[in-house]
Design an enzyme around this catalytic site. Sequence first.
Site, PDB file in Angstrom:
ATOM      1  N   HIS A   1      -6.548  -5.601   2.640  1.00 16.29           N
ATOM      2  CA  HIS A   1      -5.424  -5.285   2.924  1.00 16.29           C
ATOM      3  C   HIS A   1      -5.416  -6.645   4.059  1.00 16.29           C
ATOM      4  CE1 HIS A   1      -6.546  -0.756   2.551  1.00 16.29           C
ATOM      5  NE2 HIS A   1      -7.478  -1.424   2.205  1.00 16.29           N
TER       6      HIS A   1
ATOM      7  N   ASP B   1       0.677  -0.615   0.349  1.00 19.12           N
ATOM      8  CA  ASP B   1       0.281   0.370   0.429  1.00 19.12           C
ATOM      9  C   ASP B   1       0.723   1.224  -0.522  1.00 19.12           C
ATOM     10  OD1 ASP B   1      -3.245   1.332   1.626  1.00 19.12           O
ATOM     11  OD2 ASP B   1      -1.526   1.614   1.097  1.00 19.12           O
TER      12      ASP B   1
ATOM     13  N   ASN C   1     -13.021  -2.673   2.340  1.00 20.88           N
ATOM     14  CA  ASN C   1     -13.762  -2.035   3.009  1.00 20.88           C
ATOM     15  C   ASN C   1     -15.155  -1.519   1.854  1.00 20.88           C
ATOM     16  OD1 ASN C   1     -12.785  -0.587   5.263  1.00 20.88           O
ATOM     17  ND2 ASN C   1     -10.915   0.202   4.069  1.00 20.88           N
TER      18      ASN C   1
ATOM     19  N   HIS D   1     -10.300  -4.986  -2.874  1.00 24.18           N
ATOM     20  CA  HIS D   1      -8.834  -5.140  -2.628  1.00 24.18           C
ATOM     21  C   HIS D   1      -8.642  -5.754  -1.312  1.00 24.18           C
ATOM     22  CE1 HIS D   1     -10.072  -1.541  -2.290  1.00 24.18           C
ATOM     23  NE2 HIS D   1      -9.234  -1.395  -1.333  1.00 24.18           N
TER      24      HIS D   1
HETATM   25  P1  DGP Z   1      -9.223   1.386   0.635  1.00 26.43           P
HETATM   26  O1  DGP Z   1      -9.256   2.465   1.294  1.00 26.43           O
HETATM   27  O2  DGP Z   1     -10.163   0.205   0.983  1.00 26.43           O
HETATM   28  O3  DGP Z   1     -10.396   2.096  -0.515  1.00 26.43           O
HETATM   29  O4  DGP Z   1      -8.158   1.184   0.785  1.00 26.43           O
HETATM   30  C1  DGP Z   1      -7.457   1.995  -0.932  1.00 26.43           C
HETATM   31  C2  DGP Z   1      -6.183   1.761  -0.524  1.00 26.43           C
HETATM   32  O5  DGP Z   1      -5.233   2.036  -1.509  1.00 26.43           O
HETATM   33  C3  DGP Z   1      -4.937   2.618   0.492  1.00 26.43           C
HETATM   34  O6  DGP Z   1      -4.678   2.281   2.035  1.00 26.43           O
HETATM   35  C4  DGP Z   1      -4.024   3.826   0.125  1.00 26.43           C
HETATM   36  C5  DGP Z   1      -3.879   2.387  -1.590  1.00 26.43           C
HETATM   37  N1  DGP Z   1      -3.793   3.060  -2.764  1.00 26.43           N
HETATM   38  C6  DGP Z   1      -4.175   4.101  -3.545  1.00 26.43           C
HETATM   39  N2  DGP Z   1      -3.585   4.535  -4.495  1.00 26.43           N
HETATM   40  C7  DGP Z   1      -2.506   4.178  -4.496  1.00 26.43           C
HETATM   41  C8  DGP Z   1      -1.800   3.770  -5.182  1.00 26.43           C
HETATM   42  O7  DGP Z   1      -1.523   4.069  -6.417  1.00 26.43           O
HETATM   43  N3  DGP Z   1      -0.637   3.242  -4.942  1.00 26.43           N
HETATM   44  C9  DGP Z   1      -0.522   1.699  -3.948  1.00 26.43           C
HETATM   45  N4  DGP Z   1       0.307   1.056  -4.106  1.00 26.43           N
HETATM   46  N5  DGP Z   1      -1.258   1.830  -2.640  1.00 26.43           N
HETATM   47  C10 DGP Z   1      -2.403   3.400  -3.410  1.00 26.43           C
END
Ligand code: DGP
Length: 113
Positions: A101, A29, A86, A99
């Site tokens: 986590h 993340d 989520n 996704h």
């Molecule tokens: P959620 O809030 O459950 O939809 O989580 C989305 C997650 O995705 C958040 O923890 C940050 C991560 N995230 C968003 N954009 C990017 C990205 O461009 N690269 C990576 N590695 N993670 C990302």
Amino acid sequence: MSTIFSKIIAREIPARIVYEDDLCLAFHDVNPQAPTHILIIPKKEIPRVAATTAEDKALLGHLIHTAQTLAKNQGLHDSGFRLVINNGPDGGESVPHLHVHLLGGRALQWPPG
Ligand code: DGP
């Protein structure tokens, strides 16, 4: 709807990828909430759990199984870890591509905020 996660799958934007197979991709993340914070995503563009169907049962199981394998690889099996999905606005979903986590490496609080 394609999201930034589809661009990561297509290698159009970079990510720290830790695992890939025919069905899923896992990467760190960008905004980690714990020492280990990995996202496991299906390659199929499914927005969220609420959008899955019976056809996705095996894929959903595969995502959880992959998460537990990665937890083991990260040395988290004994200390423990948390899997979070989520869903929708009240669930805190910010990227509409399903996704899981994988969080670990510290004692996590409960209940969530
Ligand atoms: P959620 O809030 O459950 O939809 O989580 C989305 C997650 O995705 C958040 O923890 C940050 C991560 N995230 C968003 N954009 C990017 C990205 O461009 N690269 C990576 N590695 N993670 C990302």
